[in-house]
Design a protein around this motif. Structure first.
Motif, PDB file in Angstrom:
ATOM      1  N   PRO A  63      50.940  52.608  38.237  1.00 28.03           N
ATOM      2  CA  PRO A  63      51.215  50.706  39.017  1.00 28.03           C
ATOM      3  C   PRO A  63      51.501  49.634  37.144  1.00 28.03           C
ATOM      4  O   PRO A  63      51.707  49.469  37.890  1.00 28.03           O
ATOM      5  N   GLU A  64      51.619  50.852  36.431  1.00 28.32           N
ATOM      6  CA  GLU A  64      51.922  49.945  35.527  1.00 28.32           C
ATOM      7  C   GLU A  64      53.157  49.575  34.967  1.00 28.32           C
ATOM      8  O   GLU A  64      54.195  51.122  34.714  1.00 28.32           O
TER       9      GLU A  64
ATOM     10  N   ILE B 287      47.567  62.562  40.562  1.00 26.94           N
ATOM     11  CA  ILE B 287      46.555  61.729  39.879  1.00 26.94           C
ATOM     12  C   ILE B 287      47.576  60.722  39.771  1.00 26.94           C
ATOM     13  O   ILE B 287      48.083  60.343  39.352  1.00 26.94           O
ATOM     14  N   LEU B 288      46.687  59.365  40.167  1.00 27.76           N
ATOM     15  CA  LEU B 288      47.522  57.431  39.580  1.00 27.76           C
ATOM     16  C   LEU B 288      46.238  57.377  38.752  1.00 27.76           C
ATOM     17  O   LEU B 288      45.455  57.382  39.202  1.00 27.76           O
ATOM     18  N   SER B 289      47.563  56.841  37.899  1.00 30.21           N
ATOM     19  CA  SER B 289      47.151  56.770  36.199  1.00 30.21           C
ATOM     20  C   SER B 289      47.313  55.014  35.991  1.00 30.21           C
ATOM     21  O   SER B 289      48.346  54.530  36.315  1.00 30.21           O
ATOM     22  N   LEU B 290      46.031  54.811  35.478  1.00 33.75           N
ATOM     23  CA  LEU B 290      46.680  53.166  34.367  1.00 33.75           C
ATOM     24  C   LEU B 290      44.916  52.676  34.136  1.00 33.75           C
ATOM     25  O   LEU B 290      44.368  54.107  33.225  1.00 33.75           O
ATOM     26  N   HIS B 291      45.597  52.140  32.591  1.00 31.72           N
ATOM     27  CA  HIS B 291      44.641  51.651  31.939  1.00 31.72           C
ATOM     28  C   HIS B 291      43.726  50.514  32.209  1.00 31.72           C
ATOM     29  O   HIS B 291      44.753  49.918  32.540  1.00 31.72           O
TER      30      HIS B 291
ATOM     31  N   THR C 138      47.784  44.617  27.512  1.00 28.92           N
ATOM     32  CA  THR C 138      49.130  45.771  27.862  1.00 28.92           C
ATOM     33  C   THR C 138      50.527  45.004  28.397  1.00 28.92           C
ATOM     34  O   THR C 138      50.534  44.479  28.366  1.00 28.92           O
ATOM     35  N   PRO C 139      51.537  46.059  27.408  1.00 25.47           N
ATOM     36  CA  PRO C 139      52.683  45.252  27.901  1.00 25.47           C
ATOM     37  C   PRO C 139      53.045  45.760  29.388  1.00 25.47           C
ATOM     38  O   PRO C 139      54.497  44.313  29.741  1.00 25.47           O
ATOM     39  N   TYR C 140      52.219  46.124  30.276  1.00 27.92           N
ATOM     40  CA  TYR C 140      52.405  46.118  31.465  1.00 27.92           C
ATOM     41  C   TYR C 140      51.839  44.807  32.113  1.00 27.92           C
ATOM     42  O   TYR C 140      52.389  44.193  33.289  1.00 27.92           O
ATOM     43  N   SER C 141      50.959  44.255  31.319  1.00 28.67           N
ATOM     44  CA  SER C 141      50.514  43.139  31.670  1.00 28.67           C
ATOM     45  C   SER C 141      50.928  41.806  31.207  1.00 28.67           C
ATOM     46  O   SER C 141      49.782  40.562  31.300  1.00 28.67           O
TER      47      SER C 141
ATOM     48  N   ALA D 212      53.221  42.771  37.051  1.00 31.48           N
ATOM     49  CA  ALA D 212      52.086  42.230  38.216  1.00 31.48           C
ATOM     50  C   ALA D 212      50.990  42.361  37.963  1.00 31.48           C
ATOM     51  O   ALA D 212      50.628  42.614  36.640  1.00 31.48           O
ATOM     52  N   ASP D 213      50.183  41.880  38.573  1.00 36.09           N
ATOM     53  CA  ASP D 213      48.721  42.195  38.910  1.00 36.09           C
ATOM     54  C   ASP D 213      48.505  43.980  38.932  1.00 36.09           C
ATOM     55  O   ASP D 213      48.700  43.785  39.984  1.00 36.09           O
TER      56      ASP D 213
END
Ligand SMILES: [Zn+2]
Length: 322
Positions: free
Chosen positions: A240-241, A264-268, A277-280, A286-287
């Motif tokens: 989702p990142e 495998i659905l992966s995230l930090h 992080t750059p994604y948040s 996104a949340d």
């Protein structure tokens, strides 16, 4: 198809700011436990790949103790080695800095990689009362000694390889010809982190997901590159990142069509708190917690996937690709 959520459970650091043993802050523990509990509530199973800095911080320790207290069979505690924040620290300079090459644990001398992973393994066992059997190298950094070390420390499974990814420009491993399929190496069962090639031309996407060497050829040829642009070929991680929900659904469908068995659905963990992080970070962020719950809800509805821990993934019988 079996599906595990894998959370890289780790400290917060500037992803573009180099590596330093003192960058070990954890402030996202509340958001982290909230998301894990939401995932359990919808029937998902979660493999938490714990790193040393996270479980060595008071906040991280408290979060894991709380999850251990749930005694949930739907949580697996695995290990995630960020070598630069894991003792012994013999590769860092007097200010705690580690160069990029040595941020990949597989590039360390064999005994140093072993000692760091043993420190981490023992710390996880002390905290969770369970020896971890699933390994995830930080920065996907496995090396030539890693599987012998994993074997010696009682590990059964590695999820470090990242399908279709090449980290050689940073000194890391090259997985550009590694597909999503699982295999056995030196007695360790390997399930790569998932990515998929997508295209408006379905058969082309299916071919690329089976034979990623074609993508390397496309990259080095201007006419092929142009054609792949027209066919809207892209490579996306199943995370989702930075990947919107509708693309995650496309990845699922593509992998399902290619006969893939283990998702495998992966995230930090640090992406679960905004700004870390750059994604948040930024207006369009996104949340990540909400996205994770949303895509897992969709996957679990109508039995598209069977929830699974990595340790529960169905095993190969006798195959061995040593
Ligand atoms: Zn990590």
């Amino acid at each position: 198809m079996e599906c595990a959520v894998v959370i890289h459970t780790e400290e917060e650091f500037d992803w573009n700011g180099g590596f330093n043993r003192f960058n070990d802050n954890v402030s996202h523990h509340t958001q982290f436990t909230t998301t894990v509990k939401q995932l359990l509530d919808i029937g998902a199973k979660v493999t938490l790949a714990l790193d040393y800095a996270f479980i060595n911080s008071p906040q991280g320790r408290q979060a894991i103790e709380e999850l251990v207290g749930l005694a949930s069979p739907n949580i697996e505690f695995a290990s995630h080695l960020h070598p630069w924040v894991t003792p012994p620290y013999s590769e860092s300079d007097s200010e705690g800095n580690v160069d990029e090459y040595h941020s990949f644990a597989g590039n360390l001398a064999r005994d140093l990689e072993f000692d760091k992973l043993k420190t981490l393994t023992d710390a996880i066992e002390a905290l969770t009362h369970h020896a971890p059997t699933t390994y995830l190298a930080g920065r996907y950094g496995i090396g030539e000694n890693t599987y012998e070390i994993l074997h010696a420390l009682g590990y059964k499974t590695d999820i470090s390889p990242s399908a279709f990814s090449d980290f050689t420009s940073m000194g890391g491993p090259d997985f550009s010809s590694t597909t999503n399929g699982h295999y056995v190496k030196q007695g360790i069962e390997v399930f790569p982190h998932n990515s998929a090639f997508l295209s408006v031309v379905g058969p082309l996407a299916n071919y690329l997901n089976k034979k990623p060497e074609l993508f390397t050829r496309i990259q080095s040829s201007t006419p092929l590159k142009l054609l792949s642009k027209i066919a809207r070929v892209k490579k996306l991680r199943f995370s989702p990142e930075g990947v919107p929900i509708y693309e995650l659904k496309r990845i699922y469908s593509r992998l399902q069509q290619t006969g893939h068995q283990h998702l495998i659905l992966s995230l930090h963990s640090s992406s679960l708190k905004s700004g870390l992080t750059p994604y948040s970070t930024g207006n369009t962020a996104a949340d990540i917690g909400e996205s994770t719950v949303e895509i897992m809800t969709w996957l679990l509805n109508n039995n598209k996937v069977i929830p699974s821990l990595v340790s529960e993934f169905s095993r190969l019988e006798k195959a061995n690709n040593d």
